[in-house]
Write a protein that holds these residues in place. Structure first.
Motif, PDB file in Angstrom:
ATOM      1  N   VAL A 171       0.696  -1.092  -0.006  1.00 57.13           N
ATOM      2  CA  VAL A 171       0.046  -0.174   0.007  1.00 57.13           C
ATOM      3  C   VAL A 171       0.987   1.258  -0.143  1.00 57.13           C
ATOM      4  O   VAL A 171       1.548   1.365   0.860  1.00 57.13           O
ATOM      5  N   ASP A 172       0.897   2.075  -0.901  1.00 54.51           N
ATOM      6  CA  ASP A 172       1.786   3.268  -1.264  1.00 54.51           C
ATOM      7  C   ASP A 172       3.040   3.010  -1.220  1.00 54.51           C
ATOM      8  O   ASP A 172       3.974   3.521  -0.516  1.00 54.51           O
ATOM      9  N   GLY A 173       3.365   1.645  -1.631  1.00 57.09           N
ATOM     10  CA  GLY A 173       4.888   1.222  -1.647  1.00 57.09           C
ATOM     11  C   GLY A 173       5.282   0.596  -0.289  1.00 57.09           C
ATOM     12  O   GLY A 173       6.441  -0.022  -0.428  1.00 57.09           O
ATOM     13  N   ARG A 174       4.605   0.446   0.627  1.00 59.84           N
ATOM     14  CA  ARG A 174       4.833  -0.058   1.958  1.00 59.84           C
ATOM     15  C   ARG A 174       4.111  -1.488   2.031  1.00 59.84           C
ATOM     16  O   ARG A 174       3.228  -1.661   1.637  1.00 59.84           O
ATOM     17  N   LYS A 175       4.998  -2.693   2.139  1.00 63.37           N
ATOM     18  CA  LYS A 175       4.680  -3.902   2.356  1.00 63.37           C
ATOM     19  C   LYS A 175       3.681  -4.056   3.557  1.00 63.37           C
ATOM     20  O   LYS A 175       4.127  -3.621   4.744  1.00 63.37           O
ATOM     21  N   LEU A 176       2.835  -4.843   3.317  1.00 65.08           N
ATOM     22  CA  LEU A 176       1.697  -5.216   4.734  1.00 65.08           C
ATOM     23  C   LEU A 176       2.521  -6.278   5.403  1.00 65.08           C
ATOM     24  O   LEU A 176       3.471  -6.679   5.125  1.00 65.08           O
ATOM     25  N   GLY A 177       2.040  -6.200   6.541  1.00 63.18           N
ATOM     26  CA  GLY A 177       2.801  -7.054   7.659  1.00 63.18           C
ATOM     27  C   GLY A 177       2.615  -8.669   7.475  1.00 63.18           C
ATOM     28  O   GLY A 177       3.365  -9.372   7.996  1.00 63.18           O
ATOM     29  N   ALA A 178       1.823  -9.003   6.309  1.00 68.85           N
ATOM     30  CA  ALA A 178       1.439 -10.491   6.144  1.00 68.85           C
ATOM     31  C   ALA A 178       1.729 -10.786   4.732  1.00 68.85           C
ATOM     32  O   ALA A 178       1.108  -9.906   4.008  1.00 68.85           O
ATOM     33  N   THR A 179       2.156 -11.892   4.131  1.00 66.55           N
ATOM     34  CA  THR A 179       1.787 -12.316   2.936  1.00 66.55           C
ATOM     35  C   THR A 179       0.490 -13.262   2.884  1.00 66.55           C
ATOM     36  O   THR A 179       0.381 -13.677   3.904  1.00 66.55           O
ATOM     37  N   PHE A 180       0.281 -13.657   1.482  1.00 63.87           N
ATOM     38  CA  PHE A 180      -0.793 -14.607   1.445  1.00 63.87           C
ATOM     39  C   PHE A 180      -0.516 -15.785   0.400  1.00 63.87           C
ATOM     40  O   PHE A 180      -0.189 -15.482  -0.611  1.00 63.87           O
ATOM     41  N   PRO A 181      -0.437 -17.190   1.041  1.00 65.37           N
ATOM     42  CA  PRO A 181       0.029 -18.128   0.226  1.00 65.37           C
ATOM     43  C   PRO A 181      -1.164 -18.573  -0.640  1.00 65.37           C
ATOM     44  O   PRO A 181      -2.382 -18.310  -0.580  1.00 65.37           O
ATOM     45  N   TYR A 182      -0.507 -19.190  -1.850  1.00 67.26           N
ATOM     46  CA  TYR A 182      -1.589 -19.775  -2.830  1.00 67.26           C
ATOM     47  C   TYR A 182      -1.959 -20.977  -2.142  1.00 67.26           C
ATOM     48  O   TYR A 182      -1.185 -21.970  -1.764  1.00 67.26           O
ATOM     49  N   ARG A 183      -3.292 -21.007  -1.845  1.00 73.52           N
ATOM     50  CA  ARG A 183      -3.884 -22.105  -1.269  1.00 73.52           C
ATOM     51  C   ARG A 183      -4.121 -23.217  -2.259  1.00 73.52           C
ATOM     52  O   ARG A 183      -4.339 -23.046  -3.342  1.00 73.52           O
ATOM     53  N   PRO A 184      -4.402 -24.425  -1.628  1.00 76.70           N
ATOM     54  CA  PRO A 184      -4.624 -25.615  -2.356  1.00 76.70           C
ATOM     55  C   PRO A 184      -5.880 -25.536  -3.142  1.00 76.70           C
ATOM     56  O   PRO A 184      -6.806 -24.892  -2.792  1.00 76.70           O
ATOM     57  N   GLY A 185      -5.904 -25.840  -4.417  1.00 81.49           N
ATOM     58  CA  GLY A 185      -7.120 -25.792  -5.246  1.00 81.49           C
ATOM     59  C   GLY A 185      -6.904 -24.569  -6.352  1.00 81.49           C
ATOM     60  O   GLY A 185      -7.614 -24.478  -7.055  1.00 81.49           O
ATOM     61  N   PHE A 186      -5.884 -23.542  -5.828  1.00 86.69           N
ATOM     62  CA  PHE A 186      -5.998 -22.335  -6.703  1.00 86.69           C
ATOM     63  C   PHE A 186      -4.403 -22.467  -7.321  1.00 86.69           C
ATOM     64  O   PHE A 186      -3.386 -22.750  -6.933  1.00 86.69           O
ATOM     65  N   THR A 187      -4.418 -21.836  -8.729  1.00 89.90           N
ATOM     66  CA  THR A 187      -3.357 -21.466  -9.190  1.00 89.90           C
ATOM     67  C   THR A 187      -3.401 -20.037  -9.925  1.00 89.90           C
ATOM     68  O   THR A 187      -4.604 -19.687  -9.896  1.00 89.90           O
ATOM     69  N   LEU A 188      -2.259 -19.495 -10.095  1.00 87.94           N
ATOM     70  CA  LEU A 188      -2.571 -18.188 -10.955  1.00 87.94           C
ATOM     71  C   LEU A 188      -3.489 -18.085 -12.105  1.00 87.94           C
ATOM     72  O   LEU A 188      -3.881 -17.111 -12.373  1.00 87.94           O
ATOM     73  N   LYS A 189      -3.323 -19.232 -12.686  1.00 88.06           N
ATOM     74  CA  LYS A 189      -4.076 -19.260 -14.057  1.00 88.06           C
ATOM     75  C   LYS A 189      -5.559 -19.216 -13.702  1.00 88.06           C
ATOM     76  O   LYS A 189      -6.065 -19.073 -14.676  1.00 88.06           O
ATOM     77  N   ASP A 190      -5.915 -19.380 -12.691  1.00 87.51           N
ATOM     78  CA  ASP A 190      -7.302 -19.321 -12.238  1.00 87.51           C
ATOM     79  C   ASP A 190      -7.810 -18.241 -12.115  1.00 87.51           C
ATOM     80  O   ASP A 190      -9.191 -17.885 -12.274  1.00 87.51           O
ATOM     81  N   VAL A 191      -7.063 -17.166 -12.012  1.00 86.87           N
ATOM     82  CA  VAL A 191      -7.375 -15.632 -11.891  1.00 86.87           C
ATOM     83  C   VAL A 191      -8.129 -15.044 -13.219  1.00 86.87           C
ATOM     84  O   VAL A 191      -7.018 -14.983 -14.000  1.00 86.87           O
ATOM     85  N   LYS A 192      -9.248 -14.937 -13.318  1.00 87.74           N
ATOM     86  CA  LYS A 192      -9.836 -14.295 -14.715  1.00 87.74           C
ATOM     87  C   LYS A 192     -10.415 -12.843 -14.514  1.00 87.74           C
ATOM     88  O   LYS A 192     -10.697 -12.183 -15.379  1.00 87.74           O
ATOM     89  N   TYR A 193     -10.493 -12.570 -13.035  1.00 90.36           N
ATOM     90  CA  TYR A 193     -11.287 -10.987 -12.509  1.00 90.36           C
ATOM     91  C   TYR A 193     -10.414 -10.433 -11.615  1.00 90.36           C
ATOM     92  O   TYR A 193     -10.296 -11.144 -10.648  1.00 90.36           O
ATOM     93  N   LEU A 194     -10.154  -9.145 -11.739  1.00 86.44           N
ATOM     94  CA  LEU A 194      -9.987  -8.275 -10.783  1.00 86.44           C
ATOM     95  C   LEU A 194     -11.455  -7.618 -10.327  1.00 86.44           C
ATOM     96  O   LEU A 194     -12.218  -7.008 -11.058  1.00 86.44           O
TER      97      LEU A 194
END
Length: 320
Positions: free
Chosen positions: A44-67
């Motif tokens: 946010v505004d160039g500053r990293k949040l205090g946590a990352t978010f893992p790719y959870r089982p059942g999802f891959t980046l190719k699944d993303v079709k919408y923002l």
């Protein structure tokens, strides 16, 4: 706080919660979702949040079709976004589904070019169009806008219909245009060039062979709308000559004018890609979120990541 989460079908999964970054009333902000090899990192505004978010089982980046951008209460608004797009659309604006795209300065000028990209569905595709419009005066005609130019492709009739609308449709110009100019599943391009007294239209860089006169003043142009989407036809990107996006990371990805709604992702995401949303904060706003989704709509759906900002008094944290 910020709440980070994912959703499979209609079931939310385990939340990750982290501290809320600082926002200032009336000031713009930027949310960047960075795709890593195994997790999302959010800035946010160039500053990293205090946590990352893992790719959870059942999802891959190719699944993303919408923002999917959510929020907009009490003065908060989304303004722009960046989504990785096909090379043909570099420097253009990703289009929102069924949205109007407004010019940032009054009207069009001689020399301006409007360019739209789409993907052709099939020979069963219904008509689809590029339209330059302006609001009509109140109580004038059954359609509440005026069409400076209506470029209506009708592949089932091998024709393009050019027209304008003011208190009713005016006389059509119908150049022949073979459906074979489109290829199923392939990107096509439409350019509209504004000349001194006419519009000149190109399809896939080829002159349509006929022009359309300025029947309404080009200075009255207010926005461009892309219509149509049957049998797999989809509009993918739009370039407007007058849009001047705010300064942001110069990663070459297209901008779009944004508001709460769905924005299609037209190529598979991969590690290193960034999706960026710009907004203006309001101190009394309710929660707002940036979401990467497999599907659109209000029913059950899959969220690969849900970044939910909850400013006070709602909760001073972000949920992932």
């Amino acid at each position: 706080k910020v709440v980070l989460n994912s959703k499979a079908g209609d079931k939310w999964q385990k939340e990750i919660r982290t501290a809320m970054p600082a926002f200032t009333h009336g000031k713009s902000f930027t949310v960047r979702v960075y795709c890593g090899t195994s997790a999302f990192t959010i800035f946010v505004d160039g500053r990293k949040l205090g946590a990352t978010f893992p790719y959870r089982p059942g999802f891959t980046l190719k699944d993303v079709k919408y923002l999917h951008l959510i929020g907009g209460s009490n003065g908060m608004k989304w303004t722009y976004s960046r989504i990785p797009a096909p090379e043909i659309a570099r420097g253009a604006f990703n289009t929102m589904v069924n949205s109007n795209h407004y010019l940032n300065r009054g009207g069009l000028q001689v020399g301006d070019v409007i360019t739209a990209w789409g993907v052709f569905g099939s020979m069963q595709t219904g008509k689809f169009s590029v339209n330059i419009l302006t609001p009509a005066p109140a109580n004038r005609g059954s359609i509440k806008v005026n069409y400076l130019l209506h470029v209506d492709f009708r592949p089932y009739h091998d024709v393009v219909v050019l027209n304008s609308y003011k208190d009713g449709w005016q006389s059509e110009i119908r150049p022949r245009f073979s459906r074979n100019n489109f290829v199923t599943g392939k990107i096509f391009r439409v350019d509209i060039r504004v000349e001194r007294d006419r519009y000149r239209i190109y399809v896939n860089n080829k002159d349509l062979g006929i022009t359309f006169p300025h029947r309404l003043p080009i200075s009255s142009a207010d926005y461009v709308a892309l219509h149509g989407g049957s049998h797999g036809l989809k509009w993918t990107a739009l370039h407007l000559p007058t849009n001047k996006p705010p300064q942001g990371p110069s990663d070459g990805a297209p901008f779009t004018t944004a508001r709460s709604g769905y924005y299609q992702v037209y190529q598979d995401l991969k590690p290193g890609d960034k999706i960026i949303a710009y907004g203006v904060f309001a101190e009394r706003t309710a929660k707002f979120s940036v979401n990467l989704r497999k599907n659109a709509g209000s029913g059950p759906g899959d969220f690969m990541i849900h970044v939910d900002f909850r400013p006070p008094p709602h909760e001073n944290k972000v949920v992932l």
